[in-house]
Design a protein around this motif. Structure first.
Motif, PDB file in Angstrom:
ATOM      1  N   LEU A 154       0.752  -1.021  -0.203  1.00 50.57           N
ATOM      2  CA  LEU A 154      -0.138   0.044   0.049  1.00 50.57           C
ATOM      3  C   LEU A 154       0.987   1.213   0.042  1.00 50.57           C
ATOM      4  O   LEU A 154       0.884   1.917  -0.873  1.00 50.57           O
ATOM      5  CB  LEU A 154      -0.831   0.005   1.247  1.00 50.57           C
ATOM      6  CG  LEU A 154      -1.854  -1.133   1.416  1.00 50.57           C
ATOM      7  CD1 LEU A 154      -2.310  -1.249   2.791  1.00 50.57           C
ATOM      8  CD2 LEU A 154      -3.063  -0.824   0.175  1.00 50.57           C
ATOM      9  N   SER A 155       1.578   1.325   1.327  1.00 50.43           N
ATOM     10  CA  SER A 155       2.666   2.399   1.225  1.00 50.43           C
ATOM     11  C   SER A 155       3.739   1.646   1.922  1.00 50.43           C
ATOM     12  O   SER A 155       3.625   0.734   2.495  1.00 50.43           O
ATOM     13  CB  SER A 155       2.125   3.580   1.676  1.00 50.43           C
ATOM     14  OG  SER A 155       1.827   3.268   3.199  1.00 50.43           O
ATOM     15  N   ASP A 211       7.828   1.839   9.974  1.00 50.20           N
ATOM     16  CA  ASP A 211       8.228   0.514  10.408  1.00 50.20           C
ATOM     17  C   ASP A 211       9.159  -0.439   9.400  1.00 50.20           C
ATOM     18  O   ASP A 211       9.919  -0.860   9.924  1.00 50.20           O
ATOM     19  CB  ASP A 211       7.211  -0.230  11.196  1.00 50.20           C
ATOM     20  CG  ASP A 211       6.638   0.552  12.253  1.00 50.20           C
ATOM     21  OD1 ASP A 211       7.137   1.427  12.951  1.00 50.20           O
ATOM     22  OD2 ASP A 211       5.326   0.516  12.440  1.00 50.20           O
ATOM     23  N   GLU A 212       8.324  -0.571   8.462  1.00 50.24           N
ATOM     24  CA  GLU A 212       8.976  -1.239   7.404  1.00 50.24           C
ATOM     25  C   GLU A 212      10.353  -0.831   6.925  1.00 50.24           C
ATOM     26  O   GLU A 212      11.243  -1.445   6.602  1.00 50.24           O
ATOM     27  CB  GLU A 212       8.043  -1.280   6.277  1.00 50.24           C
ATOM     28  CG  GLU A 212       8.416  -2.433   5.147  1.00 50.24           C
ATOM     29  CD  GLU A 212       7.315  -3.063   4.389  1.00 50.24           C
ATOM     30  OE1 GLU A 212       7.565  -3.809   3.506  1.00 50.24           O
ATOM     31  OE2 GLU A 212       6.124  -2.121   4.338  1.00 50.24           O
ATOM     32  N   VAL A 249       7.313   5.380  -0.622  1.00 51.66           N
ATOM     33  CA  VAL A 249       7.792   5.554   0.727  1.00 51.66           C
ATOM     34  C   VAL A 249       7.107   6.671   1.601  1.00 51.66           C
ATOM     35  O   VAL A 249       7.248   7.740   1.047  1.00 51.66           O
ATOM     36  CB  VAL A 249       9.292   5.697   0.850  1.00 51.66           C
ATOM     37  CG1 VAL A 249       9.799   5.733   2.231  1.00 51.66           C
ATOM     38  CG2 VAL A 249       9.822   4.364   0.359  1.00 51.66           C
ATOM     39  N   THR A 250       6.481   6.614   2.611  1.00 52.06           N
ATOM     40  CA  THR A 250       5.966   7.591   3.529  1.00 52.06           C
ATOM     41  C   THR A 250       6.963   8.793   3.928  1.00 52.06           C
ATOM     42  O   THR A 250       8.273   8.270   3.912  1.00 52.06           O
ATOM     43  CB  THR A 250       5.387   7.181   4.678  1.00 52.06           C
ATOM     44  OG1 THR A 250       6.232   6.601   5.584  1.00 52.06           O
ATOM     45  CG2 THR A 250       4.053   6.171   4.362  1.00 52.06           C
ATOM     46  N   ARG A 282       7.758   9.823   6.787  1.00 52.09           N
ATOM     47  CA  ARG A 282       8.502   9.381   7.868  1.00 52.09           C
ATOM     48  C   ARG A 282       9.435   8.271   7.446  1.00 52.09           C
ATOM     49  O   ARG A 282      10.611   8.096   7.997  1.00 52.09           O
ATOM     50  CB  ARG A 282       7.617   8.956   9.178  1.00 52.09           C
ATOM     51  CG  ARG A 282       7.248  10.259   9.955  1.00 52.09           C
ATOM     52  CD  ARG A 282       6.274   9.823  10.836  1.00 52.09           C
ATOM     53  NE  ARG A 282       6.980   8.980  12.180  1.00 52.09           N
ATOM     54  CZ  ARG A 282       6.374   8.128  12.759  1.00 52.09           C
ATOM     55  NH1 ARG A 282       5.121   7.586  12.572  1.00 52.09           N
ATOM     56  NH2 ARG A 282       7.113   7.246  13.805  1.00 52.09           N
ATOM     57  N   GLY A 283       9.077   7.511   6.540  1.00 49.58           N
ATOM     58  CA  GLY A 283       9.848   6.470   6.190  1.00 49.58           C
ATOM     59  C   GLY A 283      11.215   6.793   5.528  1.00 49.58           C
ATOM     60  O   GLY A 283      12.230   6.409   5.583  1.00 49.58           O
ATOM     61  N   ALA A 284      10.793   8.015   4.689  1.00 47.49           N
ATOM     62  CA  ALA A 284      11.910   8.474   3.613  1.00 47.49           C
ATOM     63  C   ALA A 284      12.993   9.152   4.865  1.00 47.49           C
ATOM     64  O   ALA A 284      14.167   8.958   4.439  1.00 47.49           O
ATOM     65  CB  ALA A 284      11.472   9.538   3.009  1.00 47.49           C
ATOM     66  N   ASP A 285      12.460   9.541   5.933  1.00 49.28           N
ATOM     67  CA  ASP A 285      13.493  10.127   6.972  1.00 49.28           C
ATOM     68  C   ASP A 285      14.387   8.929   7.382  1.00 49.28           C
ATOM     69  O   ASP A 285      15.539   9.114   7.463  1.00 49.28           O
ATOM     70  CB  ASP A 285      12.841  10.756   8.292  1.00 49.28           C
ATOM     71  CG  ASP A 285      12.147  12.274   7.653  1.00 49.28           C
ATOM     72  OD1 ASP A 285      12.579  12.722   6.799  1.00 49.28           O
ATOM     73  OD2 ASP A 285      11.532  12.558   8.406  1.00 49.28           O
ATOM     74  N   ALA A 286      13.754   8.001   7.706  1.00 46.62           N
ATOM     75  CA  ALA A 286      14.619   6.820   8.290  1.00 46.62           C
ATOM     76  C   ALA A 286      15.837   6.217   7.336  1.00 46.62           C
ATOM     77  O   ALA A 286      16.728   5.900   7.339  1.00 46.62           O
ATOM     78  CB  ALA A 286      13.744   5.856   8.690  1.00 46.62           C
ATOM     79  N   LEU A 287      15.119   6.263   6.101  1.00 48.54           N
ATOM     80  CA  LEU A 287      15.950   5.723   4.811  1.00 48.54           C
ATOM     81  C   LEU A 287      17.101   6.824   4.650  1.00 48.54           C
ATOM     82  O   LEU A 287      18.249   6.101   4.643  1.00 48.54           O
ATOM     83  CB  LEU A 287      14.831   5.678   3.593  1.00 48.54           C
ATOM     84  CG  LEU A 287      15.490   5.135   2.350  1.00 48.54           C
ATOM     85  CD1 LEU A 287      16.084   3.455   2.498  1.00 48.54           C
ATOM     86  CD2 LEU A 287      14.442   5.218   1.144  1.00 48.54           C
TER      87      LEU A 287
END
Ligand code: ZN
Length: 375
Positions: free
Chosen positions: A85-86, A90-91, A119-120, A122-127
């Motif tokens: 989905l997105s 967490d992922e 990638v959301t 917040r996901g992008a920040d972690a990445l």
């Protein structure tokens, strides 16, 4: 034979990836961004690159490292797939943890994100953090339609590999190598306009070929308003049904998985917060369903564009080969009964319809307006 064989019509990309593999670990970049139009083979390129990096021969295509990397079963190649989905924080954190581990068998820890554009935030920040300080043997491979689809901070740290729309001849050759007869391969490649997945589906799945034929019969059936409404309804209903065939089973298994994780249905009523999480899942699923329907509607528009492009070729006597050579008769009839100006207006109407869909106009309305303009 080599891992690059699967990458059709991309000599430029293959050359630069080969150079990177041959350059060894000193010359290696830790983040790569594969861009290119749908169907050009972004994830195929990323997998081939991952295989070549793991292979002692630089991508022989036949050793254990190559075959498992290409098949997605190599322990040091992680692929985050398209049907997500997105891709949430967490992922991404799971991936980052994996990225920090040393490779178990291979030479690199390769992480492929097929839809980096999903990638959301917040996901992008972690990445980004992981890409800024990469573990020595880690390679990130992100795939997206264009560089603009990925946040600029990540984009600027990744080396870009741009894929192009493969030529008709290259796509036909690929299909032949997969066992499709030469005639069928040439035809499917020509009408798919460089989209490898569409060409393969057309050549190997009768129902896809049947649907294409039905779409190309639309122009010949457009008479009065009643016909327009009926054909619009047919197009939208067919798109919904074919999208649902894919999303419904996904929806159900995701719902079950989440219910299990939340302890719903364990006999003591739903725990606090469960309803909210289930509702959030349903909202995301509805968005995905919408995206799938839009993709299907987009292929209807693509077929119609090809049809009227052929009509225009006949009308202007441009002499180019017809893309939909199997509909030669209908195309010539359409050409004889209208003017090039009218055909251009129809092509514009298809563009308008695509824009309306992008702007979230209800598909039924957008298609009714289109059919009326085409009639
Ligand atoms: Zn190999």
């Amino acid at each position: 034979m080599s891992v690059w064989d699967a990458l059709v019509g991309q000599p430029g990309a293959v050359a630069s990836l080969r150079r990177a593999v041959a350059g060894g670990s000193h010359a290696m970049t830790h983040a790569w961004l594969f861009t290119g139009p749908p169907g050009s083979g972004r994830s195929v390129a990323a997998r081939a690159f991952a295989a070549a990096l793991q292979c002692a021969e630089g991508g022989c295509g036949i050793c254990q490292s190559c075959t498992t990397a290409l098949a997605g079963t190599h322990p040091d190649v992680t692929v985050v797939r398209t049907e997500q989905l997105s891709i949430g924080v967490d992922e991404v954190r799971d991936l980052v943890r994996r990225a920090a581990m040393s490779p178990t068998l291979g030479r690199w820890q390769a992480l492929i994100i097929e839809d980096a554009d999903r990638v959301t935030e917040r996901g992008a920040d972690a990445l980004l953090k992981a890409i800024e300080e990469p573990a020595p043997r880690t390679v990130w491979m992100l795939c997206a339609p264009t560089a603009d689809d990925v946040v600029v901070t990540i984009r600027s740290r990744a080396r870009q590999v741009g894929l192009v729309t493969p030529s008709v001849a290259a796509v036909a050759q690929l299909l032949e190598s997969e066992g499709v007869t030469p005639d069928r391969a040439a035809f499917a490649a020509a009408v798919s306009q460089g989209h490898i997945g569409r060409a393969r589906a057309l050549a190997t799945r009768p129902e896809v070929a049947e649907l294409r034929r039905e779409i190309l019969e639309i122009p010949g059936q457009l008479g009065g308003l009643g016909d327009c409404l009926r054909l619009a309804d047919w197009a939208v209903t067919t798109a919904r049904e074919s999208a649902e065939a894919v999303t419904a089973p996904l929806d159900e298994s995701e719902r079950q998985k989440l219910s299990l994780a939340l302890g719903v249905g364990a006999g003591r009523g739903a725990p606090r917060g469960a309803a909210g999480q289930l509702k959030e899942l349903e909202e995301q699923q509805a968005l995905r369903a919408k995206r799938f329907v839009r993709d299907r509607l987009d292929s209807v528009l693509l077929e119609l564009t090809g049809y009227y492009r052929d009509v225009l070729v006949v009308q202007t006597g441009a002499g180019a080969a017809l893309m939909n050579s199997d509909c030669d008769e209908a195309i010539r009839r359409s050409a004889a009964s209208s003017s090039p100006e009218a055909t251009l207006r129809r092509l514009d109407a298809i563009v308008d319809c695509r824009q309306a869909l992008m702007a979230n106009v209800a598909p039924q309305l957008a298609f009714e307006a289109l059919m009326v303009s085409l009639a």
